[in-house]
Enzyme design. Sequence first.
Site, PDB file in Angstrom:
ATOM      1  N   LYS A 112      53.165  20.471   2.290  1.00 60.02           N
ATOM      2  CA  LYS A 112      53.223  21.629   3.407  1.00 60.02           C
ATOM      3  C   LYS A 112      53.563  22.555   2.714  1.00 60.02           C
ATOM      4  O   LYS A 112      53.503  23.652   3.423  1.00 60.02           O
ATOM      5  CB  LYS A 112      54.108  21.099   4.467  1.00 60.02           C
ATOM      6  CG  LYS A 112      53.479  19.839   5.564  1.00 60.02           C
ATOM      7  CD  LYS A 112      53.495  20.139   6.709  1.00 60.02           C
ATOM      8  CE  LYS A 112      52.790  19.458   7.455  1.00 60.02           C
ATOM      9  NZ  LYS A 112      53.338  19.053   9.000  1.00 60.02           N
ATOM     10  N   LYS A 196      45.610  12.530   3.515  1.00 59.45           N
ATOM     11  CA  LYS A 196      45.573  12.140   4.932  1.00 59.45           C
ATOM     12  C   LYS A 196      45.141  13.030   6.095  1.00 59.45           C
ATOM     13  O   LYS A 196      44.900  14.561   5.697  1.00 59.45           O
ATOM     14  CB  LYS A 196      47.225  12.069   5.122  1.00 59.45           C
ATOM     15  CG  LYS A 196      47.267  11.518   6.944  1.00 59.45           C
ATOM     16  CD  LYS A 196      49.072  11.978   7.042  1.00 59.45           C
ATOM     17  CE  LYS A 196      49.006  13.606   7.442  1.00 59.45           C
ATOM     18  NZ  LYS A 196      49.512  13.472   8.911  1.00 59.45           N
ATOM     19  N   LYS A 199      45.118  17.178  11.264  1.00 57.46           N
ATOM     20  CA  LYS A 199      44.995  18.295  12.663  1.00 57.46           C
ATOM     21  C   LYS A 199      44.840  19.733  12.197  1.00 57.46           C
ATOM     22  O   LYS A 199      43.762  20.534  12.889  1.00 57.46           O
ATOM     23  CB  LYS A 199      45.655  18.109  14.133  1.00 57.46           C
ATOM     24  CG  LYS A 199      47.012  18.318  13.984  1.00 57.46           C
ATOM     25  CD  LYS A 199      47.084  18.515  15.804  1.00 57.46           C
ATOM     26  CE  LYS A 199      48.483  17.344  15.803  1.00 57.46           C
ATOM     27  NZ  LYS A 199      50.132  17.719  15.266  1.00 57.46           N
TER      28      LYS A 199
HETATM   29  P1  ATP Z   1      49.753  18.668  11.241  1.00 57.32           P
HETATM   30  O1  ATP Z   1      48.459  18.718  10.262  1.00 57.32           O
HETATM   31  O2  ATP Z   1      49.860  20.087  11.627  1.00 57.32           O
HETATM   32  O3  ATP Z   1      50.806  18.418  10.259  1.00 57.32           O
HETATM   33  P2  ATP Z   1      49.480  15.714  12.337  1.00 57.32           P
HETATM   34  O4  ATP Z   1      47.845  16.076  12.641  1.00 57.32           O
HETATM   35  O5  ATP Z   1      49.816  15.548  10.474  1.00 57.32           O
HETATM   36  O6  ATP Z   1      49.828  17.147  12.142  1.00 57.32           O
HETATM   37  P3  ATP Z   1      51.471  14.870  13.686  1.00 57.32           P
HETATM   38  O7  ATP Z   1      51.720  16.150  15.063  1.00 57.32           O
HETATM   39  O8  ATP Z   1      52.752  15.752  12.589  1.00 57.32           O
HETATM   40  O9  ATP Z   1      50.387  15.061  13.198  1.00 57.32           O
HETATM   41  O10 ATP Z   1      51.443  13.849  14.134  1.00 57.32           O
HETATM   42  C1  ATP Z   1      51.914  12.644  14.870  1.00 57.32           C
HETATM   43  C2  ATP Z   1      51.977  11.405  14.776  1.00 57.32           C
HETATM   44  O11 ATP Z   1      50.613  11.127  14.157  1.00 57.32           O
HETATM   45  C3  ATP Z   1      52.752  11.075  14.009  1.00 57.32           C
HETATM   46  O12 ATP Z   1      53.403   9.732  14.520  1.00 57.32           O
HETATM   47  C4  ATP Z   1      52.146  11.055  12.921  1.00 57.32           C
HETATM   48  O13 ATP Z   1      52.434   9.778  11.487  1.00 57.32           O
HETATM   49  C5  ATP Z   1      50.440  10.283  13.483  1.00 57.32           C
HETATM   50  N1  ATP Z   1      49.411  10.633  12.333  1.00 57.32           N
HETATM   51  C6  ATP Z   1      49.423  12.122  11.810  1.00 57.32           C
HETATM   52  N2  ATP Z   1      48.226  11.634  10.574  1.00 57.32           N
HETATM   53  C7  ATP Z   1      48.222   9.938  10.953  1.00 57.32           C
HETATM   54  C8  ATP Z   1      46.865  10.302   9.773  1.00 57.32           C
HETATM   55  N3  ATP Z   1      46.118  10.672   9.549  1.00 57.32           N
HETATM   56  N4  ATP Z   1      46.299   8.390  10.350  1.00 57.32           N
HETATM   57  C9  ATP Z   1      47.723   7.699  11.423  1.00 57.32           C
HETATM   58  N5  ATP Z   1      48.577   8.061  11.571  1.00 57.32           N
HETATM   59  C10 ATP Z   1      48.982   9.573  11.990  1.00 57.32           C
END
Ligand code: ATP
Length: 329
Positions: A112, A196, A199
């Site tokens: 990040k 990955k 969002k």
């Molecule tokens: P950001 O983009 O703001 O970093 P994020 O999409 O990575 O957010 P989080 O809100 O940080 O998502 O994560 C919420 C949950 O979803 C966590 O348990 C995380 O491990 C899971 N998660 C996030 N992205 C993935 C992915 N690509 N595949 C599987 N699990 C995910």
Amino acid sequence: MKQRIFSGVQPSGTPTIGNYIGAMRGFVELQDDYEAVYCVVNQHAITVPQDPKVLRENTKSLTALYLAMGIDPSKSIIFKQSDVPAHSQAAWLIQCNLGLGELERMTQYKDKAAKQESIGAGLLTYPALMVGDIILYDAEFVPVGDDQRQHIELTRDFVDRFNSRFGNGNDILVKPEGLYPDHGARVMSLQDPSSKMSKSDSNVKGFISLLDTPKQITKKIKSAVTDSIGEVNYDKENQPAVSNLLDIYSSLSMRDIDDIVSEYQGTGYGAFKSDLADLTVATIEPIQERYNQLMAGDEVEDIIRDGAVRANEIASITLEKMEKAMGIR
Ligand code: ATP
Ligand code: LTN
């Protein structure tokens, strides 16, 4: 008494099918067997810049999505992190017992930080807040995606350290374990299978959000990158993008990868992508229907208010124990 689980999702956008498959879908199943606490971690979201108005909207929307997916407030606690002051209070105590080196080693921080023009200190100390989230509720299990393993390990190390420094032979804090799904623990971007699905990705074609329309979903899946091999195979090394689509297909349909692969032998990617789009739409549509009903009423606000009371009761007890152990209360 049931064992406790805790998990959180950031209102940094609308949850994606990665969040859904990797974590949120499991939250619904787990609430019957555990005493579940699910948090909208808005204080985590502000570790990178957020528009205040959008953040407030995303916070309510994420709560409604938790409910629309099937989290039942009569079984589980759903709350907003900033409604429980113990989170930021505990984070300070935790920061004072974490090493700078430990924080600098976190890959989420490195990833990040690389995307930010200027790096806020909160992005580095973020894991202290996450450790606090988990330990304040004496959570024994934490359902998360694969990307959170390092943070869970840090939490476990912290608990050992805190108990040995301040416990006088007793375990003040509970040491949690991560719960990772067997499949779909790491859903990758539709545009770049080496990163990955996230969002907050600036390229919206890389993710499917739970609030995308059927048309958007179909378009994003049809334009997902593949390869020039032209055969549906599960081969992460040579066909990472197609393998990612197969992982999503398998997770949403609950079918074995081999079974799916054999169904599409010799058909190229067209039919496979079109069926995956239909499957994704069918998974998301009922969630969206309930979501729209919830967003039209006042129920969500009431549930957030009630969740804050219940969460405060639990968290303030652990905070007091930590403060007493450290000699500041
Ligand atoms: P950001 O983009 O703001 O970093 P994020 O999409 O990575 O957010 P989080 O809100 O940080 O998502 O994560 C919420 C949950 O979803 C966590 O348990 C995380 O491990 C899971 N998660 C996030 N992205 C993935 C992915 N690509 N595949 C599987 N699990 C995910
Ligand atoms: N760090 C997580 C979100 C998160 C979390 C938590 C997950 C914050 N606090 C507590 C589980 C338990 C993320 O970035 N996905």
